[in-house]
Design an enzyme around this catalytic site. Structure first.
Site, PDB file in Angstrom:
ATOM      1  N   ALA A 125       0.765  -1.258   0.000  1.00 22.50           N
ATOM      2  CA  ALA A 125       0.000   0.000   0.000  1.00 22.50           C
ATOM      3  C   ALA A 125       0.792   1.302   0.000  1.00 22.50           C
ATOM      4  CB  ALA A 125      -0.957   0.006   1.186  1.00 22.50           C
ATOM      5  N   ALA A 126       2.061   1.297   0.435  1.00 22.10           N
ATOM      6  CA  ALA A 126       2.774   2.580   0.567  1.00 22.10           C
ATOM      7  C   ALA A 126       3.208   3.127  -0.797  1.00 22.10           C
ATOM      8  CB  ALA A 126       4.009   2.389   1.449  1.00 22.10           C
ATOM      9  N   GLY A 183       0.544   5.114  -0.491  1.00 11.12           N
ATOM     10  CA  GLY A 183      -0.872   5.290  -0.155  1.00 11.12           C
ATOM     11  C   GLY A 183      -1.745   5.839  -1.259  1.00 11.12           C
ATOM     12  N   GLY A 184      -1.211   5.955  -2.478  1.00 13.66           N
ATOM     13  CA  GLY A 184      -2.014   6.490  -3.589  1.00 13.66           C
ATOM     14  C   GLY A 184      -3.322   5.730  -3.732  1.00 13.66           C
ATOM     15  N   LYS A 185      -3.197   4.416  -3.786  1.00 17.94           N
ATOM     16  CA  LYS A 185      -4.411   3.623  -4.055  1.00 17.94           C
ATOM     17  C   LYS A 185      -5.232   3.440  -2.781  1.00 17.94           C
ATOM     18  CE  LYS A 185      -2.053   1.878  -8.007  1.00 17.94           C
ATOM     19  NZ  LYS A 185      -0.750   2.542  -7.803  1.00 17.94           N
ATOM     20  N   GLU A 226       1.695  -2.489   4.423  1.00 13.38           N
ATOM     21  CA  GLU A 226       2.970  -2.230   3.746  1.00 13.38           C
ATOM     22  C   GLU A 226       4.069  -3.023   4.452  1.00 13.38           C
ATOM     23  OE1 GLU A 226       4.266  -0.793   0.986  1.00 13.38           O
ATOM     24  OE2 GLU A 226       6.237  -1.297   1.788  1.00 13.38           O
ATOM     25  N   CYS A 238       3.527  -1.193 -12.451  1.00  9.83           N
ATOM     26  CA  CYS A 238       3.819  -0.013 -13.281  1.00  9.83           C
ATOM     27  C   CYS A 238       4.998  -0.333 -14.182  1.00  9.83           C
ATOM     28  CB  CYS A 238       4.057   1.229 -12.422  1.00  9.83           C
ATOM     29  SG  CYS A 238       5.417   1.071 -11.280  1.00  9.83           S
TER      30      CYS A 238
HETATM   31  N1  SAM Z   1       0.069   0.934  -3.999  1.00 14.94           N
HETATM   32  C1  SAM Z   1       1.043   1.944  -3.701  1.00 14.94           C
HETATM   33  C2  SAM Z   1       0.479   3.292  -4.056  1.00 14.94           C
HETATM   34  O1  SAM Z   1      -0.396   3.387  -4.899  1.00 14.94           O
HETATM   35  O2  SAM Z   1       0.921   4.303  -3.458  1.00 14.94           O
HETATM   36  C3  SAM Z   1       2.370   1.670  -4.386  1.00 14.94           C
HETATM   37  C4  SAM Z   1       2.919   0.315  -4.073  1.00 14.94           C
HETATM   38  S1  SAM Z   1       4.525   0.019  -4.693  1.00 14.94           S
HETATM   39  C5  SAM Z   1       4.249  -0.235  -6.363  1.00 14.94           C
HETATM   40  C6  SAM Z   1       4.844  -1.563  -4.089  1.00 14.94           C
HETATM   41  C7  SAM Z   1       5.062  -1.664  -2.600  1.00 14.94           C
HETATM   42  O3  SAM Z   1       5.343  -3.032  -2.265  1.00 14.94           O
HETATM   43  C8  SAM Z   1       6.237  -0.864  -2.077  1.00 14.94           C
HETATM   44  O4  SAM Z   1       5.793   0.040  -1.085  1.00 14.94           O
HETATM   45  C9  SAM Z   1       7.185  -1.894  -1.495  1.00 14.94           C
HETATM   46  O5  SAM Z   1       7.815  -1.461  -0.302  1.00 14.94           O
HETATM   47  C10 SAM Z   1       6.262  -3.059  -1.207  1.00 14.94           C
HETATM   48  N2  SAM Z   1       6.993  -4.353  -1.163  1.00 14.94           N
HETATM   49  C11 SAM Z   1       8.304  -4.590  -1.344  1.00 14.94           C
HETATM   50  N3  SAM Z   1       8.576  -5.894  -1.210  1.00 14.94           N
HETATM   51  C12 SAM Z   1       7.445  -6.502  -0.906  1.00 14.94           C
HETATM   52  C13 SAM Z   1       7.082  -7.834  -0.618  1.00 14.94           C
HETATM   53  N4  SAM Z   1       7.957  -8.828  -0.657  1.00 14.94           N
HETATM   54  N5  SAM Z   1       5.812  -8.075  -0.316  1.00 14.94           N
HETATM   55  C14 SAM Z   1       4.902  -7.083  -0.317  1.00 14.94           C
HETATM   56  N6  SAM Z   1       5.174  -5.811  -0.594  1.00 14.94           N
HETATM   57  C15 SAM Z   1       6.431  -5.524  -0.871  1.00 14.94           C
END
Ligand code: SAM
Length: 442
Positions: free
Chosen positions: A109-110, A112-114, A132, A230
């Site tokens: 989630a981080a 937090g956009g979505k 997250e 993305c």
């Molecule tokens: N959904 C978020 C937004 O819209 O703001 C962006 C998410 S970003 C594409 C992917 C996130 O997955 C990152 O914050 C990252 O720290 C987290 N991540 C990294 N490794 C991971 C893992 N093994 N399992 C789950 N999440 C992970």
């Protein structure tokens, strides 16, 4: 940008490749998403300092005009009325089809956009768990959720596997916006281009499959899963879809009925016409979206509500000097008070950063409110005192200065254009500034 990446893009896009290369020379698409519960479209247009054009991905998303500098210092941002986001990044939450009352999990989630978009759609109903894995990023997620005033949410910091074991079969909707090789982010983060390699793409794909297995475990029977990245790499997109369909026979691909983007690239073991791709030629930096339904029987782990805390008469009175609390549930964690409209949930060993609205702290005979109490959308109209800032007072307040305002006694919500920004404490001649030090303008 690495030659091998460009060569793959040429194979993927064929006659459209020159347009893609051209898009790489242009400034990246940037967007601003309006908080649906804090701001109407008319008010946004009236208060926003630049002309805005609607983006096709979501009703609340607008393109920022080229050349506009950072908006993080604009009062609309401070008041949680807008979220700055790459426009196509708002598409996955739209495809998820959130309805009021749903239990939704945003597993990655981080920042937090979505999650902020989903919480807006839930409008203080149901439940959003925003999880997250990265502890540092989980705190950024928390601050964005707090800034935008969401309270019917739980912010957790757990590995997807640990999370799914605890919450198996709980959720109507799950979003996996997976960590990926970020090919659509190369204009924003140079590192995404410099670090690109096929080995990294493949490693991301393996991790995505593992995250999806946990996501499916957390879904209810008949629940909906949306997977997004993305990146453009088929290994992380269509091929991940094919791999997960093979591993989980109960999962079926769902149609995505939207007018933006285009269908995917053909791939064995999945239906590429049921996924969506967005390229820069489609008006966004790049996203891939797939939608599924879980059809088989699901083992659900028990959902246990927390026993609500009973406040003493004195504690209730202290709270009532500030606002009229709506009917709901309180949780006291030592001296910290939290509030939710619906019962608090037990999450076992999962690390919870926040559940509900953090109201404040009981200190001896007094109650010291927290910023979240004043940003929370559910409480916007509940305060006894509001002070509406003019431009000069707004800047003073954001800098952390005392306001030279008479007639206010006690805790007061500070607003700009009727949007709560924070709070202060009046002594009759001044309002003492209570805006959190970490948020103040320097
Ligand atoms: N959904 C978020 C937004 O819209 O703001 C962006 C998410 S970003 C594409 C992917 C996130 O997955 C990152 O914050 C990252 O720290 C987290 N991540 C990294 N490794 C991971 C893992 N093994 N399992 C789950 N999440 C992970």
């Amino acid at each position: 940008m690495k030659e091998a990446f460009l060569q793959r893009m040429q194979e993927l896009l064929k006659e459209e490749y020159p347009q893609f290369v051209e898009s790489l020379m242009k400034p990246r698409f940037r967007g601003v998403r309006k908080h649906p519960l804090k701001l109407s479209q008319e008010t946004l247009h009236a208060l926003f300092p630049y002309p805005l054009k609607r983006a096709p991905f979501c009703a609340d998303m607008y393109y920022l005009p080229q050349g506009v500098e950072a908006l993080g210092n604009h009062p609309l941002h401070f008041s949680g009325a807008i979220y700055i986001q790459e426009p196509s990044a708002s598409a996955p939450a739209e495809v998820l089809g959130v309805e009021e009352g749903d239990w939704v999990l945003d597993l990655c989630a981080a920042p937090g956009g979505k999650s902020t978009q989903i919480a807006g759609k839930l409008a203080n109903s149901g439940l959003l768990v925003a999880n997250e894995y990265d502890a540092k990023r989980a705190h950024i997620l928390l601050s964005n959720m707090e800034r935008m005033g969401f309270g019917e949410t739980i912010i957790t910091n757990a590995h997807p596997k640990e999370f799914a074991q605890q919450c198996a079969g709980w959720f109507d909707k799950v979003l996996v916006d997976a960590p990926c090789s970020g090919e659509g982010m190369m204009k924003k983060h140079d590192a995404a281009g410099a670090d690109w390699s096929i080995a990294h793409v493949n490693a991301c794909a393996d991790r995505q499959v593992q995250i999806l297995i946990s996501a499916i475990q957390a879904l209810k029977e008949n629940g909906v899963l949306v997977y997004s990245t993305c990146t453009y790499a088929p290994e992380e997109n269509e091929m991940v879809v094919a791999r997960i369909l093979k591993q989980c026979p109960d999962l079926k691909q769902e149609e995505i009925t939207v007018s933006f983007g285009r269908i995917g690239v053909p791939c064995a073991g999945m239906d590429h016409t049921k996924v969506r791709r967005i390229f820069p030629m489609d008006g966004g930096e790049g996203h891939f979206i797939a939608k599924f339904r879980k059809c088989g029987k699901t083992k659900q782990s028990r959902i246990r509500g927390k026993k609500p805390s009973i406040l003493t008469t004195a504690q209730k009175q202290q709270l009532q000097t500030i606002l009229n609390m709506p009917t709901g549930y309180y949780q006291l964690d030592q001296d910290q008070l939290y509030f939710r409209l619906q019962p608090f949930i037990e999450l076992g060993s999962i690390r919870i950063l926040r559940q509900g609205i953090r109201c404040g702290t009981f200190i001896k005979q007094r109650f010291e409110p927290h910023q979240h109490l004043f940003t929370a959308v559910a409480l916007h109209d509940a305060f006894h005192q509001y002070y509406e800032c003019d431009e000069a007072h707004l800047q003073q307040f954001l800098r952390g200065e005392e306001l030279d305002v008479k007639g206010y006694h006690g805790y007061t919500a500070i607003t700009w254009q009727s949007l709560p920004i924070g709070f202060g404490k009046g002594d009759g001649t001044h309002i003492k500034n209570k805006y959190p030090k970490g948020l103040r303008h320097r």
